[in-house]
Design an enzyme around this catalytic site. Structure first.
Site, PDB file in Angstrom:
ATOM      1  N   ARG A  21       0.855  -1.193   0.000  1.00  0.00           N
ATOM      2  CA  ARG A  21       0.000   0.000   0.000  1.00  0.00           C
ATOM      3  C   ARG A  21       0.895   1.248   0.000  1.00  0.00           C
ATOM      4  O   ARG A  21       0.969   1.966  -0.990  1.00  0.00           O
ATOM      5  CB  ARG A  21      -0.951  -0.034   1.200  1.00  0.00           C
ATOM      6  CG  ARG A  21      -2.158   0.892   1.089  1.00  0.00           C
ATOM      7  CD  ARG A  21      -1.898   2.286   1.631  1.00  0.00           C
ATOM      8  NE  ARG A  21      -1.462   2.272   3.029  1.00  0.00           N
ATOM      9  CZ  ARG A  21      -0.935   3.326   3.627  1.00  0.00           C
ATOM     10  NH1 ARG A  21      -0.799   4.476   2.986  1.00  0.00           N
ATOM     11  NH2 ARG A  21      -0.515   3.249   4.879  1.00  0.00           N
ATOM     12  N   ASP A  22       1.635   1.467   1.075  1.00  0.00           N
ATOM     13  CA  ASP A  22       2.446   2.691   1.143  1.00  0.00           C
ATOM     14  C   ASP A  22       3.583   2.656   0.116  1.00  0.00           C
ATOM     15  O   ASP A  22       3.988   3.697  -0.412  1.00  0.00           O
ATOM     16  CB  ASP A  22       3.030   2.870   2.549  1.00  0.00           C
ATOM     17  CG  ASP A  22       2.926   4.312   3.033  1.00  0.00           C
ATOM     18  OD1 ASP A  22       2.425   5.155   2.260  1.00  0.00           O
ATOM     19  OD2 ASP A  22       3.352   4.602   4.164  1.00  0.00           O
ATOM     20  N   HIS A  25       3.474   4.556  -3.279  1.00  0.00           N
ATOM     21  CA  HIS A  25       3.878   5.956  -3.482  1.00  0.00           C
ATOM     22  C   HIS A  25       5.222   6.060  -4.205  1.00  0.00           C
ATOM     23  O   HIS A  25       5.514   7.060  -4.851  1.00  0.00           O
ATOM     24  CB  HIS A  25       3.969   6.688  -2.140  1.00  0.00           C
ATOM     25  CG  HIS A  25       2.632   7.076  -1.590  1.00  0.00           C
ATOM     26  ND1 HIS A  25       1.813   8.009  -2.179  1.00  0.00           N
ATOM     27  CD2 HIS A  25       1.970   6.647  -0.486  1.00  0.00           C
ATOM     28  CE1 HIS A  25       0.705   8.150  -1.463  1.00  0.00           C
ATOM     29  NE2 HIS A  25       0.770   7.331  -0.440  1.00  0.00           N
ATOM     30  N   SER A 175       3.607  10.684   8.993  1.00  0.00           N
ATOM     31  CA  SER A 175       3.490  10.685   7.526  1.00  0.00           C
ATOM     32  C   SER A 175       4.588  11.479   6.843  1.00  0.00           C
ATOM     33  O   SER A 175       4.876  11.270   5.677  1.00  0.00           O
ATOM     34  CB  SER A 175       2.136  11.255   7.109  1.00  0.00           C
ATOM     35  OG  SER A 175       1.106  10.686   7.855  1.00  0.00           O
ATOM     36  N   HIS A 202       3.332   4.213  13.040  1.00  0.00           N
ATOM     37  CA  HIS A 202       3.734   4.050  11.630  1.00  0.00           C
ATOM     38  C   HIS A 202       4.783   5.110  11.336  1.00  0.00           C
ATOM     39  O   HIS A 202       4.498   6.299  11.398  1.00  0.00           O
ATOM     40  CB  HIS A 202       2.481   4.226  10.762  1.00  0.00           C
ATOM     41  CG  HIS A 202       2.714   4.312   9.288  1.00  0.00           C
ATOM     42  ND1 HIS A 202       2.304   3.321   8.414  1.00  0.00           N
ATOM     43  CD2 HIS A 202       3.264   5.274   8.501  1.00  0.00           C
ATOM     44  CE1 HIS A 202       2.601   3.669   7.172  1.00  0.00           C
ATOM     45  NE2 HIS A 202       3.184   4.859   7.185  1.00  0.00           N
TER      46      HIS A 202
END
Lengths: 342, 290
Positions: A21-22, A25, A175, A202
């Protein structure tokens, strides 16, 4: 999830793996089914508890604004679901980008863990969707994005709200990769004191502290830690999964993940998913200092080139505007302002 | 309107951020008489503010409103989940209901696009704040090309979004997408919503991207400028930041600030939908007095 430790057992940390998912990017959301399958199988063989998959900004986020994914959500979920035999499948959804229909479709495709995300002060937007996730029978978790923008007390209040809306685990995402270990410890401690559910952390590696920050989070009371293979993620990348597993093993925490198997999964990720491993270059370092969403890296570099401005100046200016994820439209505006001012 | 003509009686259902700004705007209208602001809970901050402004207030929602009516116009600024019940309760009373929640139940009206027909409708829906900002521009662009895909991203200040707005994000997205499809003919429409916690709070911003194969440059920019001018008649803080026409793609960014009333400048999202609601109610009042 059982996080309690009876005497004699090593304290348990649950690893949540958003590589698919991440990591999106870092490759413009272009992973294909073969890539998803290859990594999901390796992660499953390593007994990684949760394998998260989707567009970089989660369900429903494929768009001109954020980047169009190669595959629709349904294909990504179907591919990963078929590859998992032990690991649970996770999805991520931010209200405003995705909707309850996306959640229903994801759970129908076999998502076990549903993360509902909001910017650090906006927990109120998760009330409906955390309820939907619970009603669907998934494990519902609530996470706060861009959490460096709020002070510890605020994050604790927002996490308490997430828990009140039904989240079975709550926590914060760094983030922008902006935190130092003391920042993380202070925040996680405040959150852990305010809620009765497991706390999530995270990290991102812009300041080369993602593993150290994750360890600080665990020592302050977090028990679910996100990490990606080789740190696959935008720019400097995320907390590096295989390093974290090794560090936790040395520190005496039990993740249930074998080192050999996770090293193999990381090798698969390196060989199959990424053109280059994440690196802390000048742009990533400055974006972390400026406190800008790591996922902005590619659009910032493209816009800086197109408008003839310095990407470092552009990141600093975006930091001053306190942009949050989803506001990619401001990049070109701010670049033009910089150009006009020069 | 002459002073001796009867003003339309109106009531506001909902005492959140939208309802209270609307009440404030109605108080300054020459053709509308604000008879009641209704909330759910007696203790709500909104009702206290309305009372401070000198409005008659009641708690207890639609039941309290029905007990006090009838009114010529009722504005529903409550919650999309409750709107169907509100319409069911009001449809037989002869009241015109203007819905500011994102439901797809009433006839969709965007003042500069189809507002001239609105007096004929008794149940009007105003889409959403993002819809009110985007549709005048998108409709104008669609007169000069055949859109194949439209994307709209709106970003509002955190402090300008109350609890119902936060609960209704899915309805906001679905209603706005449906309205854009119907006003432009685009087969595929995507709407996304951000809330910004930045301080100072940023103005309401709506960014639109239209994909079309048959674009020509000149008339599109002029059409956007003229659509914006028309919107400024009831939302003076509506500004076009940028129009770009390139490679089969039109990108338009608008920002809306609130002007005049008690709400802060950043709350352009409240200003534009309430400005539209007020305009339609005033047109309705003129039609009634004829």
């Amino acid at each position: 999830m059982d996080i309690s430790t009876s005497s004699g057992q090593r304290p348990r940390v649950l690893i949540h793996d958003p590589t698919l998912r991440d990591g999106h990017h870092a490759v413009g959301h272009q992973l294909d089914t073969d890539q998803l399958r290859a990594y999901a199988e390796a992660a499953d063989a390593a007994r990684i508890p949760v394998v998260e998959v989707g567009h970089g900004n989660g369900l429903g986020a494929s768009s001109l604004q954020i980047g169009q994914a190669k595959l629709p959500d349904a294909s990504m979920l179907k591919t990963v679901r078929e590859a998992l035999t032990h690991s649970r499948m996770g999805v991520f959804m931010a209200p405003g980008w995705g909707t309850a229909d996306d959640l229903r479709a994801a759970v129908a495709h076999g998502a076990d863990v549903v993360r509902i995300a909001a910017h650090c002060t906006e927990a109120g937007v998760t009330e409906r969707h955390l309820g939907v996730a619970r009603d669907l029978g998934a494990e519902a978790q609530g996470v706060l994005l861009m959490s460096h923008m709020a002070v510890p007390g605020q994050l604790a209040e927002q996490c308490a709200a997430l828990a009140q809306f039904g989240a079975q685990a709550v926590g914060i995402m760094d983030s922008a990769g902006h935190y130092l270990p003391t920042d993380v410890a202070e925040r996680v401690h405040a959150i852990a004191s305010a809620v009765d559910v497991p706390v999530i952390f995270h990290g991102h590696n812009n300041l080369s502290l993602a593993v150290a920050n994750s360890l600080a989070a665990i020592e302050a009371g977090a028990s679910i830690i996100d990490a990606t293979a080789r740190g696959f993620g935008a720019g400097a990348g995320n907390t590096q999964l295989e390093v974290l597993v090794a560090v936790l093993q040395r520190r005496g925490f039990d993740t249930g993940i074998g080192l050999r198997e996770v090293l193999h999964a990381a090798d698969v990720a390196e060989a199959r998913l990424m053109k280059a491993q994440p690196v802390i270059d000048s742009v990533s370092l400055v974006s972390g200092l400026a406190g800008v969403f790591s996922g902005f890296r590619q659009p910032v570099l493209a816009t800086a080139l197109c408008e003839g401005v310095d990407p470092l100046d552009l990141f600093l200016a975006l930091g001053e505007r306190q942009v949050v994820a989803g506001q990619e439209d401001l990049i070109a505006d701010v670049a033009r302002q910089l150009k006009d001012a020069s | 309107m002459a002073a001796d003509e009867r003003r339309s009686s109106v009531a506001v259902l909902g005492a959140g951020l939208i309802g209270i700004d609307l009440a404030d705007k109605i108080r300054r209208s020459k053709s509308l008489e604000l008879c009641l602001v209704v909330g759910r809970d007696r203790q709500s901050v909104g009702l206290a503010r309305a009372a401070d402004m000198g409005c008659a207030t009641a708690s207890g929602g639609i039941t309290a409103l029905l007990a006090s009516g009838p009114f010529d116009v009722v504005f529903d600024a409550s919650n999309a989940d409750c709107h169907a019940d509100h319409w069911a309760a009001l449809r037989k009373t002869g009241t015109t209901l203007i819905d500011l929640t994102p439901t797809q139940l009433g006839t969709v009206v965007v003042p500069t696009v189809n507002g001239n027909q609105a007096a004929a409708y008794r149940h009007i829906n105003l889409v959403s704040c993002g819809g009110q900002a985007a549709i005048p521009v998108l409709h104008a662009v669609a007169q000069h090309c055949t859109p194949t895909y439209i994307e709209v991203v709106s970003t509002g200040a955190s402090a300008s979004a109350g609890r119902a707005t936060r609960l209704n994000l899915d309805q906001y997205i679905a209603t706005t997408q449906a309205a854009i499809r119907s006003f432009t003919g685009a087969p595929e429409v995507k709407v996304m919503v951000n809330l910004s916690p930045a301080r100072p709070a940023p103005p309401f911003r709506v960014v639109m991207t239209v994909l079309a194969h048959d674009l020509c440059r000149g008339p599109v920019s002029a059409a956007v400028a003229s659509a914006a001018e028309e919107v400024r008649a009831f939302a003076p803080g509506f500004a076009v930041n940028c129009v770009e026409v390139k490679d089969g793609r039109v990108s338009v960014a608008v920002e809306v600030t609130a002007t005049g009333g008690r709400i802060p400048r950043y709350a352009g999202n409240l200003d534009i939908i309430n400005g539209a609601a007020l305009l339609l109610a005033e047109q309705h009042a003129v039609a009634l007095s004829r």
